[in-house]
Design a protein around this motif. Sequence first.
Motif, PDB file in Angstrom:
ATOM      1  N   ASN A   1     -10.018  -1.253   8.338  1.00  0.00           N
ATOM      2  CA  ASN A   1      -8.669  -1.794   8.491  1.00  0.00           C
ATOM      3  C   ASN A   1      -7.701  -1.073   7.565  1.00  0.00           C
ATOM      4  N   GLU A   2      -6.451  -1.024   7.975  1.00  0.00           N
ATOM      5  CA  GLU A   2      -5.399  -0.427   7.147  1.00  0.00           C
ATOM      6  C   GLU A   2      -4.219  -1.392   7.099  1.00  0.00           C
ATOM      7  N   ILE A   3      -3.796  -1.744   5.897  1.00  0.00           N
ATOM      8  CA  ILE A   3      -2.713  -2.695   5.724  1.00  0.00           C
ATOM      9  C   ILE A   3      -1.728  -2.173   4.693  1.00  0.00           C
ATOM     10  N   LEU A   4      -0.578  -2.851   4.596  1.00  0.00           N
ATOM     11  CA  LEU A   4       0.432  -2.442   3.631  1.00  0.00           C
ATOM     12  C   LEU A   4      -0.024  -2.812   2.222  1.00  0.00           C
ATOM     13  N   LEU A   5      -0.004  -1.842   1.320  1.00  0.00           N
ATOM     14  CA  LEU A   5      -0.456  -2.056  -0.054  1.00  0.00           C
ATOM     15  C   LEU A   5       0.706  -2.367  -0.985  1.00  0.00           C
ATOM     16  N   ASN A   6       1.763  -1.572  -0.887  1.00  0.00           N
ATOM     17  CA  ASN A   6       2.897  -1.744  -1.780  1.00  0.00           C
ATOM     18  C   ASN A   6       4.190  -1.556  -0.999  1.00  0.00           C
ATOM     19  N   GLU A   7       4.958  -2.633  -0.902  1.00  0.00           N
ATOM     20  CA  GLU A   7       6.182  -2.595  -0.109  1.00  0.00           C
ATOM     21  C   GLU A   7       7.250  -1.729  -0.758  1.00  0.00           C
ATOM     22  N   GLY A   8       7.278  -1.711  -2.093  1.00  0.00           N
ATOM     23  CA  GLY A   8       8.291  -0.926  -2.795  1.00  0.00           C
ATOM     24  C   GLY A   8       8.178   0.564  -2.531  1.00  0.00           C
ATOM     25  N   SER A   9       6.948   1.061  -2.495  1.00  0.00           N
ATOM     26  CA  SER A   9       6.728   2.491  -2.233  1.00  0.00           C
ATOM     27  C   SER A   9       6.270   2.740  -0.799  1.00  0.00           C
ATOM     28  N   HIS A  10       6.159   1.666  -0.001  1.00  0.00           N
ATOM     29  CA  HIS A  10       5.808   1.749   1.428  1.00  0.00           C
ATOM     30  C   HIS A  10       4.433   2.366   1.656  1.00  0.00           C
ATOM     31  N   LEU A  11       3.515   2.143   0.728  1.00  0.00           N
ATOM     32  CA  LEU A  11       2.172   2.706   0.844  1.00  0.00           C
ATOM     33  C   LEU A  11       1.255   1.747   1.591  1.00  0.00           C
ATOM     34  N   THR A  12       0.379   2.308   2.414  1.00  0.00           N
ATOM     35  CA  THR A  12      -0.661   1.526   3.070  1.00  0.00           C
ATOM     36  C   THR A  12      -2.015   1.935   2.491  1.00  0.00           C
ATOM     37  N   ILE A  13      -3.011   1.083   2.682  1.00  0.00           N
ATOM     38  CA  ILE A  13      -4.360   1.407   2.235  1.00  0.00           C
ATOM     39  C   ILE A  13      -5.347   1.113   3.344  1.00  0.00           C
ATOM     40  N   LYS A  14      -6.258   2.055   3.563  1.00  0.00           N
ATOM     41  CA  LYS A  14      -7.311   1.895   4.559  1.00  0.00           C
ATOM     42  C   LYS A  14      -8.657   1.842   3.847  1.00  0.00           C
ATOM     43  N   ARG A  15      -9.472   0.879   4.242  1.00  0.00           N
ATOM     44  CA  ARG A  15     -10.808   0.757   3.667  1.00  0.00           C
ATOM     45  C   ARG A  15     -11.778   1.512   4.573  1.00  0.00           C
ATOM     46  N   ASN A  16     -12.125   2.725   4.180  1.00  0.00           N
ATOM     47  CA  ASN A  16     -12.982   3.578   5.012  1.00  0.00           C
ATOM     48  C   ASN A  16     -14.410   3.056   5.073  1.00  0.00           C
ATOM     49  N   SER A  17     -14.918   2.610   3.945  1.00  0.00           N
ATOM     50  CA  SER A  17     -16.245   2.005   3.853  1.00  0.00           C
ATOM     51  C   SER A  17     -16.175   0.949   2.759  1.00  0.00           C
ATOM     52  N   THR A  18     -17.320   0.433   2.338  1.00  0.00           N
ATOM     53  CA  THR A  18     -17.308  -0.673   1.382  1.00  0.00           C
ATOM     54  C   THR A  18     -16.539  -0.338   0.112  1.00  0.00           C
ATOM     55  N   TRP A  19     -16.748   0.877  -0.450  1.00  0.00           N
ATOM     56  CA  TRP A  19     -16.143   1.228  -1.735  1.00  0.00           C
ATOM     57  C   TRP A  19     -15.258   2.460  -1.657  1.00  0.00           C
ATOM     58  N   ASN A  20     -14.866   2.857  -0.460  1.00  0.00           N
ATOM     59  CA  ASN A  20     -14.065   4.069  -0.287  1.00  0.00           C
ATOM     60  C   ASN A  20     -12.747   3.722   0.404  1.00  0.00           C
ATOM     61  N   PHE A  21     -11.634   4.277  -0.101  1.00  0.00           N
ATOM     62  CA  PHE A  21     -10.318   3.896   0.394  1.00  0.00           C
ATOM     63  C   PHE A  21      -9.437   5.141   0.558  1.00  0.00           C
TER      64      PHE A  21
END
Length: 344
Positions: A272-292
């Motif tokens: 899944n990929e969701i918005l991480l920080n609205e101020g900098s408009h960054l998203t984060i995707k969880r590629n595997s359990t401990w990898n992003f």
Amino acid sequence: MVSKKDEVSNTVFLAELLFIFSTEKNMLDIEYIENILKGKDGLEFQKCGANYLRKKYGGAFQEVASMGPLGDGGKDGYVLETREYFAMSTWSDNIATKIKNDYKNCIDKNLEVKKFIFVTNRKLGPKECDVIDKLNLGNQDIKIETLSHRDMAKALIEYPQREVLAILGKPVSFYDDKTVYFEECRDRQLTFTLSESIKDSMHVYLATIFFVAVFCTSFFYVKADWAKTLCFIVVAALMCLYMLLNINSLRKYKYAHKILYLMVTGKLQTQNEILLNEGSHLTIKRNSTWNFTINKRSINCIKRGCSSKVFLYTQEDGTMIGRCEKDKLNHTYRVDNNFYGELL
């Protein structure tokens, strides 16, 4: 006065003309999609191929991730029920050898292979066709097929627009629609593990704790107002100096506390990929359990007369919305979980 015979003749002529026009337009649209697929290399094409096969076979299609030196077992995906195995490649040199090696790995490392399908966006010549014929003759229990980017384009032209966008990962220009795709900014893309995130973020957390502690101590233990003001100025100056001297380290900050919070609360699931920080408009995707992977997604506003950038924001209900930097109120986009936006 036009006779009935002439009317019928004119109707037939118009029907034939419309058929020819629609056929030619359809061919141009196929070529457009084909060129998009042809321009994708390596993992990008593999992602498109997996998206297409997932749409075609539904939940029956299983994508296979490569396990480092162990490889992927001669397959990039498979359908267990029908025992179909898919190998995807963008090799431009010696495709014949690639087909032969992938086929051998597949039948050696998998049970009951009934069909081997080589998926590629490169043209197959006589040499490749000869290899496929020899492999078919050598093991007639296993059927060997190829799936080219043109085959995929011919199928995609019949799909609904949103599905085509989801498979290709980019908008298609001949669709006259308000739907756009928030593309990744490759320059801002960063992949890391959770331990790397904590390590790179620790610098910021320790500095923040230290300066907050110093400020609170001086505030509660210093009585005179002028002394409190002086302490505040000194602490602020030290903070600015610290940030200036450690600017390179601070740039590595990776929002470790936010990532941990999203994981613990179940908001950030694998793939899944969701918005991480609205101020900098960054998203984060969880590629595997401990990898992003951190991304920054944006589009150019398609509102008439506007060419500003549109970035992602979060609404009160947790869903995403796109807002134009020029007019955040009126130039807005409804955004789904696949980062396709619709101009409101």
